[in-house]
Design an enzyme around this catalytic site. Structure first.
Site: not given
Ligand code: BGC
Length: 266
Positions: A151, A164
């Site tokens: 991410s 996360y």
């Molecule tokens: C998340 C999303 C988010 C995106 C940008 C991703 O890794 O799971 O919820 O919109 O990152 O912030």
């Protein structure tokens, strides 16, 4: 042209969102595909059926990637049914958001368990399989390929989502360390780092005009990403077109990393 013809792939978390798009795109490029999922037999079976309709092998396999007792048999079955594995896409991931002072140990453990430990367990089994197999030069120059779905939050801190962001930061150095350890064996390991992609995980961020416009303040390219923006990058990383790429984090994010707050200021 089918770039992945004769190769065998596992995509975790492949019954929806980014994982589903990647599973379909790998199949379209000639790979046999295992569609891993955690819940929802019908949707996962439908994805596998759609892939088979393109003329390659595919089946759905239920497993919780955070559980070693689920992951090991999943890889044994791939070896039994497909005779081996060439491509792992470590995609399964989830969010359990909370303000940090309210975050429960359960919210923390679930996110670290699926997003980080799950990627560890699947990568470890994939590497064990790759090592037992020989290189098949007619299908790929590499012994095996792992694509981790990380991410932008492997580098962008994220208030309200500490579990996360910690899991994705962990994925970054896990991926790079595995890449360093196994490059001499011609195993390539890379990450795709999506920005905001239109999937169920972030529905709140795009489903109304108001939230969509707020989201666009974070996206210089001024559109939300679609799952196929990621699946095309995944096929590239899984194919010999990227044979000299290993240990890379590829950001597919419409410029989210470009300090969009500075667009009109500073
Ligand atoms: C998340 C999303 C988010 C995106 C940008 C991703 O890794 O799971 O919820 O919109 O990152 O912030």
């Amino acid at each position: 042209m089918q770039k992945l013809k004769g190769q065998r792939a596992l995509v975790t978390g492949a019954s929806s969102g980014i994982g589903k798009a990647i599973a379909l795109e790998l199949g379209r490029n000639g790979a046999d595909v295992v569609v891993n999922y955690r819940s929802g037999d019908d949707v996962a079976n439908a994805v596998a059926e759609e892939i088979r309709a393109g003329g390659v092998r595919a089946y759905a396999h239920r497993a919780d990637v955070s559980q070693e007792a689920d992951v090991v048999p999943m890889f044994q079955r791939i070896s039994a049914e497909f005779g081996g594995i060439d491509i792992l896409v470590n995609n399964a991931g989830l969010q359990k958001d909370a303000e940090f002072h309210d975050m429960t140990i359960d919210q923390w453990n679930t996110v670290i368990g699926v997003n980080l430990t799950g990627q560890f367990l699947c990568a470890r089994e994939a590497i064990r399989c790759f090592r037992r197999q020989g290189i098949r030069p007619e299908v790929s120059r590499a012994l095996g390929k792992i694509v981790c779905i990380s991410s932008v939050h492997e580098v962008i801190p994220w208030a309200g989502h500490v579990n996360y962001a910690a899991s994705k930061g962990g994925v970054m150095l896990m991926m790079k360390s595995i890449a360093q350890e196994y490059a001499p064996m011609r195993i390539r390991v890379n990450s795709i780092c999506p920005g905001a992609i239109r999937t169920p995980i972030n529905q709140g961020a795009w489903e109304t005009e108001e939230t969509y416009n707020a989201l666009m303040r974070l996206v210089p390219y001024k559109r939300i990403g679609e799952p196929d923006d990621i699946s095309k990058a995944a096929v590239w990383l899984a194919s010999d077109d990227s044979d000299y790429v290993t240990g890379a984090s590829i950001f597919v994010d419409g410029g989210m990393l470009l300090y969009p707050g500075f667009e009109n200021g500073g």
